[in-house]
Design a protein around this motif. Structure first.
Motif, PDB file in Angstrom:
ATOM      1  N   HIS A   6       9.659   1.227  31.924  1.00 22.52           N
ATOM      2  CA  HIS A   6       9.954   1.316  33.357  1.00 22.52           C
ATOM      3  C   HIS A   6       8.710   0.944  34.170  1.00 22.52           C
ATOM      4  CE1 HIS A   6      13.232   3.603  31.645  1.00 22.52           C
ATOM      5  NE2 HIS A   6      13.791   3.743  32.823  1.00 22.52           N
ATOM      6  N   ASP A   7       8.902   0.365  35.339  1.00 26.03           N
ATOM      7  CA  ASP A   7       7.774   0.061  36.222  1.00 26.03           C
ATOM      8  C   ASP A   7       7.165   1.335  36.787  1.00 26.03           C
ATOM      9  OD1 ASP A   7       8.048  -2.683  35.879  1.00 26.03           O
ATOM     10  OD2 ASP A   7       9.413  -2.874  37.591  1.00 26.03           O
ATOM     11  N   GLN A   8       8.029   2.298  37.108  1.00 26.21           N
ATOM     12  CA  GLN A   8       7.586   3.566  37.688  1.00 26.21           C
ATOM     13  C   GLN A   8       8.570   4.654  37.300  1.00 26.21           C
ATOM     14  OE1 GLN A   8       6.216   3.757  41.857  1.00 26.21           O
ATOM     15  NE2 GLN A   8       7.766   5.332  42.170  1.00 26.21           N
ATOM     16  N   PRO A  90       5.100   4.992  31.600  1.00 30.20           N
ATOM     17  CA  PRO A  90       4.239   3.851  31.906  1.00 30.20           C
ATOM     18  C   PRO A  90       2.801   4.366  32.064  1.00 30.20           C
ATOM     19  CG  PRO A  90       6.136   3.922  33.396  1.00 30.20           C
ATOM     20  CD  PRO A  90       6.138   5.195  32.606  1.00 30.20           C
ATOM     21  N   THR A 163       2.906   5.002  36.887  1.00 28.52           N
ATOM     22  CA  THR A 163       3.049   3.560  36.684  1.00 28.52           C
ATOM     23  C   THR A 163       2.086   3.181  35.563  1.00 28.52           C
ATOM     24  OG1 THR A 163       1.306   2.809  38.200  1.00 28.52           O
ATOM     25  CG2 THR A 163       3.487   3.238  39.168  1.00 28.52           C
TER      26      THR A 163
END
Length: 180
Positions: A6-8, A90, A163
Motif C-alpha cells: 500500500h502507498d499509505q 509501508p 508510508t
C-alpha cells in the motif's frame, strides 16, 4: 498481515478497553484502515464494534484476557488471541504485544527495543498511560486506555500513518487532538 504494497496505511492503535470501549471513539476509529488492539479486551464483542475501512482488526492477548474474566462461551475466541502480532507496513514492521511480561517497568522500553530490533515501532498496552517514545528506534508506543477504566490522560487512541518513507503518530483524545 502484510500491507507493505500500500502507498499509505492509517492505523488506530487502542488498548486496555476492559469491556468498556468508549463508543464516542467509534466514528474516528471507523476512518482508520486497520485497528490494532494491544490487549485487555475482556469482551470479544468489542472487536465486533470496530469497523475500520479495510475490515482488518488485529488484537493480542493481555494479562486480563483470561477465561475467568471473559464471557462464558467465548473460550475458543480467547484461545485464538496471540500474545504478539506483526504487521508489515509501508516502510517497516509494527510489532504488538500487551507488555505485561516486560519488567521492570522502568526499563520496559529498553527491553521492548531489544526484544524487537527488526521493528520500526512497537505497540504495547497494560499501563493505561499514553506514551509516544520516538527518541530511539524502534519507536515504543502506548495508546493509553480506549475504555473508561483508568484512562490516564483521557480516553483515546493513537493514530499511526505509515508510508514507505514517513511514519507519523498522533494522539487522539476525546477532549481534543494533539500531534506528536
Amino acid at each position: 498481515m502484510d500491507l507493505s504494497d500500500h502507498d499509505q496505511v492509517t492505523l488506530g492503535l487502542i488498548a486496555d478497553t476492559h469491556g468498556t470501549l468508549d463508543g464516542n471513539l467509534l466514528p474516528q476509529l471507523a476512518e482508520m484502515d486497520v485497528i490494532v488492539h494491544a490487549g485487555d479486551l475482556l469482551d470479544p464483542a468489542e472487536l465486533g464494534r470496530l469497523t475500520p475501512l479495510t475490515g482488518h482488526v488485529v488484537a493480542v492477548r493481555g494479562n486480563n484476557d483470561t477465561a475467568e474474566q471473559w464471557p462464558a462461551g467465548t473460550e475458543a475466541l480467547l484461545e485464538n488471541l496471540p500474545d504478539q502480532a506483526r504487521i508489515i507496513l509501508p516502510g517497516g514492521v509494527l510489532v504488538v504485544e500487551h507488555g505485561h511480561r516486560v519488567n521492570p517497568a522502568r526499563t520496559r522500553h529498553e527491553r521492548l527495543r531489544r526484544r524487537h530490533p527488526e521493528a520500526r515501532a512497537i505497540v504495547y498496552g497494560h499501563t493505561h498511560r499514553r506514551v509516544i517514545d520516538t527518541q530511539a528506534e524502534p519507536w515504543v508506543l502506548n495508546p493509553g486506555a480506549a475504555g473508561r477504566l483508568r484512562a490516564y490522560g483521557g480516553i483515546g487512541f493513537l493514530k499511526l500513518t505509515a508510508t514507505a518513507t514517513i511514519w507519523h503518530v498522533e494522539a487522539v483524545i476525546l477532549s481534543g487532538k494533539r500531534s506528536h
